[in-house]
Design an enzyme around this catalytic site. Structure first.
Site, PDB file in Angstrom:
ATOM      1  N   TYR A 140       0.868  -1.179   0.000  1.00 37.82           N
ATOM      2  CA  TYR A 140       0.000   0.000   0.000  1.00 37.82           C
ATOM      3  C   TYR A 140       0.906   1.231   0.000  1.00 37.82           C
ATOM      4  O   TYR A 140       0.825   2.105   0.856  1.00 37.82           O
ATOM      5  CB  TYR A 140      -0.975  -0.002   1.189  1.00 37.82           C
ATOM      6  CG  TYR A 140      -2.286   0.681   0.853  1.00 37.82           C
ATOM      7  CD1 TYR A 140      -3.174   0.107  -0.045  1.00 37.82           C
ATOM      8  CD2 TYR A 140      -2.622   1.911   1.412  1.00 37.82           C
ATOM      9  CE1 TYR A 140      -4.360   0.738  -0.382  1.00 37.82           C
ATOM     10  CE2 TYR A 140      -3.817   2.550   1.086  1.00 37.82           C
ATOM     11  CZ  TYR A 140      -4.670   1.954   0.190  1.00 37.82           C
ATOM     12  OH  TYR A 140      -5.839   2.572  -0.142  1.00 37.82           O
ATOM     13  N   HIS A 184       7.427   5.451   1.256  1.00 37.42           N
ATOM     14  CA  HIS A 184       8.108   4.242   0.775  1.00 37.42           C
ATOM     15  C   HIS A 184       8.970   4.562  -0.447  1.00 37.42           C
ATOM     16  O   HIS A 184      10.107   4.122  -0.552  1.00 37.42           O
ATOM     17  CB  HIS A 184       7.082   3.189   0.350  1.00 37.42           C
ATOM     18  CG  HIS A 184       6.180   2.703   1.434  1.00 37.42           C
ATOM     19  ND1 HIS A 184       4.830   2.967   1.445  1.00 37.42           N
ATOM     20  CD2 HIS A 184       6.416   1.932   2.523  1.00 37.42           C
ATOM     21  CE1 HIS A 184       4.275   2.394   2.498  1.00 37.42           C
ATOM     22  NE2 HIS A 184       5.211   1.765   3.178  1.00 37.42           N
ATOM     23  N   HIS A 231       3.238   4.513  -0.585  1.00 37.82           N
ATOM     24  CA  HIS A 231       3.031   5.957  -0.719  1.00 37.82           C
ATOM     25  C   HIS A 231       4.400   6.610  -0.900  1.00 37.82           C
ATOM     26  O   HIS A 231       5.437   5.909  -0.930  1.00 37.82           O
ATOM     27  CB  HIS A 231       2.281   6.505   0.502  1.00 37.82           C
ATOM     28  CG  HIS A 231       2.883   6.083   1.812  1.00 37.82           C
ATOM     29  ND1 HIS A 231       4.127   6.487   2.219  1.00 37.82           N
ATOM     30  CD2 HIS A 231       2.424   5.258   2.794  1.00 37.82           C
ATOM     31  CE1 HIS A 231       4.404   5.971   3.398  1.00 37.82           C
ATOM     32  NE2 HIS A 231       3.400   5.203   3.770  1.00 37.82           N
TER      33      HIS A 231
END
Ligand code: AMP
Length: 288
Positions: free
Chosen positions: A35, A40, A37
């Site tokens: 997940y 990261h 964003h």
């Protein structure tokens, strides 16, 4: 840009990594739970700047979740993650499934004893041994030259640094600064749990960090006073429940009463179902 390759089996990942190494490539590694964003991706870019090949792992590690935590609800978006990995310059996404990582009869855990106890460890007693265990396993498969972690998870970063030193991993650990939304809220996959009202209240964490910095800049070095400044800001937001707000030694995470040089101000705050964390090193080079 080339498509990012996907590998699922640990044995294949190790083979690919060893092939790259035999070709003389330097391997960078960014472990994540997916997940993805900008937080990261900033770490992927950092790895890409330092290495010839970058592996991103996406694995929602069950051993770092306690009973009743959000393991089953943890957000996932594999297709979106792969597109983002490619954009940021990753070469490989390693996406193992749980049985491949924890084979039947699995019974070994890695414990970083003291660093795992305070702060998040106090309310999440199995969390950091889960982190230390999975990081050990991921490192043993990828055998990276460099691994990159975010300062957003400050305690995790200290746990990993200690683990690498204590267990003689030949891995250079790098860290990247916390990436924030325009309103200052630290990016997190868990921000998706918040209602729009809760999201509007979430700025109280970074405002708490900034309130403490303001006192620090004015010369305050007493830890209780710095914590009180942060807490007063958080407590003004409705529907928040503080798990902890503390100032500790930036490397050992031992308690401090006054800051001599630097101290890490770390906090965890519940907003509805979301448990948000944030931190800053008071006296350090970066400000939230
Ligand atoms: P996670 O997917 O939450 O396990 O995080 C994977 C890595 O990304 C960890 O090293 C985190 O510290 C890092 N990370 C998560 N959020 C941020 C952020 N907002 N800024 C920088 N790094 C982050």
């Amino acid at each position: 840009m080339d498509d990012v390759q996907v590998i699922r089996e640990p044995a294949e990942m190790r083979e690919q990594s060893r092939r790259w190494r035999s070709e003389g490539h330097r391997i960078g590694f960014v472990p994540t739970m997916g997940y993805l964003h900008e937080g990261h991706l900033s770490l992927v870019r950092l790895a890409a700047a330092r290495c010839d090949r970058v592996v991103v792992s996406i694995f929602v590690n069950p051993t770092q979740f306690g009973e009743g935590e959000d393991l089953d609800a943890y957000p996932r978006d594999e297709a979106g993650d792969l597109a983002k990995c490619r954009e940021a310059g990753a070469h490989m996404a390693w996406i193992p499934d749980t049985p491949a990582m924890y084979t039947p009869g699995y019974q070994t855990r890695v414990e970083v004893a003291e660093l795992s106890k305070p702060l998040c460890g106090a309310s999440r007693p199995v969390h950091f041994s889960g982190v230390a265990t999975v990081v050990t396993k991921l490192f043993n498969v990828v055998e990276p030259d460099v691994a990159v972690f975010g300062q957003k998870d400050y305690q995790q970063l200290q746990v990993v640094r200690r683990l690498v030193q204590d267990l003689d991993f030949a891995v250079e650990v790098l860290s990247g600064p916390t990436v924030r939304e325009p309103d200052g809220v630290a990016m997190s996959s868990r921000n998706a749990y918040m209602t729009s009202f809760e999201r509007s209240q979430a700025t109280c964490l970074v405002q708490g960090l900034r309130a403490a910095w303001a006192r620090f800049d004015a010369g305050e070095r007493d830890v209780d006073a710095l914590v009180a400044a942060a807490r007063a800001t958080i407590d003004r937001a409705p529907d928040t429940r503080v798990d902890y707000v503390e100032v500790r030694h930036p490397e050992t995470l031992e308690p401090l009463t006054t800051i001599e040089d630097r101290g890490v101000l770390a906090m965890a705050v519940f907003l509805g179902k979301a448990r948000l964390i944030d931190n800053t090193v008071l006296g350090g080079a970066q400000r939230p």
